[in-house]
Scaffold this motif. Structure first.
Motif, PDB file in Angstrom:
ATOM      1  N   CYS A  32       0.839  -1.200   0.000  1.00 12.27           N
ATOM      2  CA  CYS A  32       0.000   0.000   0.000  1.00 12.27           C
ATOM      3  C   CYS A  32       0.869   1.242   0.000  1.00 12.27           C
ATOM      4  O   CYS A  32       1.950   1.253   0.596  1.00 12.27           O
ATOM      5  CB  CYS A  32      -0.894   0.030   1.237  1.00 12.27           C
ATOM      6  SG  CYS A  32      -2.102  -1.304   1.327  1.00 12.27           S
ATOM      7  N   TRP A  33       0.387   2.281  -0.662  1.00 12.27           N
ATOM      8  CA  TRP A  33       1.112   3.538  -0.673  1.00 12.27           C
ATOM      9  C   TRP A  33       0.134   4.693  -0.854  1.00 12.27           C
ATOM     10  O   TRP A  33      -0.983   4.520  -1.329  1.00 12.27           O
ATOM     11  CB  TRP A  33       2.189   3.567  -1.752  1.00 12.27           C
ATOM     12  CG  TRP A  33       1.668   3.589  -3.164  1.00 12.27           C
ATOM     13  CD1 TRP A  33       1.466   4.682  -3.956  1.00 12.27           C
ATOM     14  CD2 TRP A  33       1.278   2.461  -3.955  1.00 12.27           C
ATOM     15  NE1 TRP A  33       0.972   4.297  -5.171  1.00 12.27           N
ATOM     16  CE2 TRP A  33       0.850   2.944  -5.200  1.00 12.27           C
ATOM     17  CE3 TRP A  33       1.241   1.091  -3.719  1.00 12.27           C
ATOM     18  CZ2 TRP A  33       0.388   2.105  -6.213  1.00 12.27           C
ATOM     19  CZ3 TRP A  33       0.781   0.252  -4.716  1.00 12.27           C
ATOM     20  CH2 TRP A  33       0.374   0.769  -5.954  1.00 12.27           C
ATOM     21  N   PHE A  44       4.630   4.288   2.304  1.00 11.43           N
ATOM     22  CA  PHE A  44       4.265   2.944   1.874  1.00 11.43           C
ATOM     23  C   PHE A  44       4.409   1.942   3.007  1.00 11.43           C
ATOM     24  O   PHE A  44       5.104   2.182   3.997  1.00 11.43           O
ATOM     25  CB  PHE A  44       5.089   2.503   0.659  1.00 11.43           C
ATOM     26  CG  PHE A  44       6.499   2.089   0.980  1.00 11.43           C
ATOM     27  CD1 PHE A  44       6.799   0.760   1.228  1.00 11.43           C
ATOM     28  CD2 PHE A  44       7.523   3.018   1.014  1.00 11.43           C
ATOM     29  CE1 PHE A  44       8.111   0.377   1.517  1.00 11.43           C
ATOM     30  CE2 PHE A  44       8.822   2.643   1.297  1.00 11.43           C
ATOM     31  CZ  PHE A  44       9.118   1.312   1.553  1.00 11.43           C
ATOM     32  N   GLU A  46       4.121  -2.641   3.500  1.00 10.14           N
ATOM     33  CA  GLU A  46       3.915  -3.938   2.865  1.00 10.14           C
ATOM     34  C   GLU A  46       3.833  -5.013   3.929  1.00 10.14           C
ATOM     35  O   GLU A  46       4.478  -4.919   4.965  1.00 10.14           O
ATOM     36  CB  GLU A  46       5.034  -4.237   1.867  1.00 10.14           C
ATOM     37  CG  GLU A  46       6.421  -4.160   2.452  1.00 10.14           C
ATOM     38  CD  GLU A  46       7.498  -4.076   1.387  1.00 10.14           C
ATOM     39  OE1 GLU A  46       7.329  -4.620   0.292  1.00 10.14           O
ATOM     40  OE2 GLU A  46       8.524  -3.449   1.674  1.00 10.14           O
ATOM     41  N   CYS A  73      -3.519   0.126  -3.024  1.00 11.99           N
ATOM     42  CA  CYS A  73      -2.960  -1.144  -2.569  1.00 11.99           C
ATOM     43  C   CYS A  73      -3.015  -2.170  -3.690  1.00 11.99           C
ATOM     44  O   CYS A  73      -3.933  -2.158  -4.511  1.00 11.99           O
ATOM     45  CB  CYS A  73      -3.744  -1.699  -1.384  1.00 11.99           C
ATOM     46  SG  CYS A  73      -3.571  -0.748   0.136  1.00 11.99           S
ATOM     47  N   ARG A  85       7.377  -3.752  -6.852  1.00 11.24           N
ATOM     48  CA  ARG A  85       7.943  -2.846  -5.838  1.00 11.24           C
ATOM     49  C   ARG A  85       9.222  -2.201  -6.355  1.00 11.24           C
ATOM     50  O   ARG A  85       9.437  -1.005  -6.187  1.00 11.24           O
ATOM     51  CB  ARG A  85       8.223  -3.627  -4.555  1.00 11.24           C
ATOM     52  CG  ARG A  85       8.779  -2.783  -3.424  1.00 11.24           C
ATOM     53  CD  ARG A  85       9.147  -3.712  -2.250  1.00 11.24           C
ATOM     54  NE  ARG A  85       9.463  -2.999  -1.057  1.00 11.24           N
ATOM     55  CZ  ARG A  85      10.646  -2.453  -0.783  1.00 11.24           C
ATOM     56  NH1 ARG A  85      11.631  -2.529  -1.663  1.00 11.24           N
ATOM     57  NH2 ARG A  85      10.856  -1.828   0.356  1.00 11.24           N
TER      58      ARG A  85
END
Length: 110
Positions: A32-33, A44, A46, A73, A85
């Motif tokens: 998610c960011w 972010f 993870e 996300c 990523r």
């Protein structure tokens, strides 16, 4: 007979680590960011093999008083996550944005 047992043990020794690696590669990872509205920062987090953490991440940003654009996300297997990523990080590092990893904070239950 002993040679057969040794051969079976050697085959098993080769197969078991590959099964473990395959299982890890299938572990779902959520990434998610969110971009800060006013501070030129990308936040972010993870987490692997857990329930959906988007609400927790969004709540963390709000509790921290961070004005931000909508949280995004993705959930994918670990190999796909690693590649995606890396691509996102490369783009972010080439931008004017700061990057803040909030994984350790967003994993808390708010």
């Amino acid at each position: 007979m002993i040679r057969l047992v040794i051969r079976l043990i050697m085959i098993a020794a080769l197969i078991v680590p590959n099964l473990a690696v395959a299982d890890v590669a299938q572990t779902p990872v959520q990434f998610c960011w969110a971009m800060g509205k006013f501070d030129h920062t990308i936040y972010f987090a993870e987490v692997g093999n857990r329930e959906d953490r988007q609400a927790s991440f969004d709540t963390l940003l709000e509790i921290s008083g961070i004005d931000h654009h909508a949280v995004k996300c993705t959930t994918s297997d670990s190999e796909t996550h690693r590649l995606a990523r890396a691509q996102l990080m490369k783009g972010w590092l080439e931008s004017e944005f700061e990057i803040v990893n909030t994984t350790f904070l967003s994993d808390l239950d708010y």
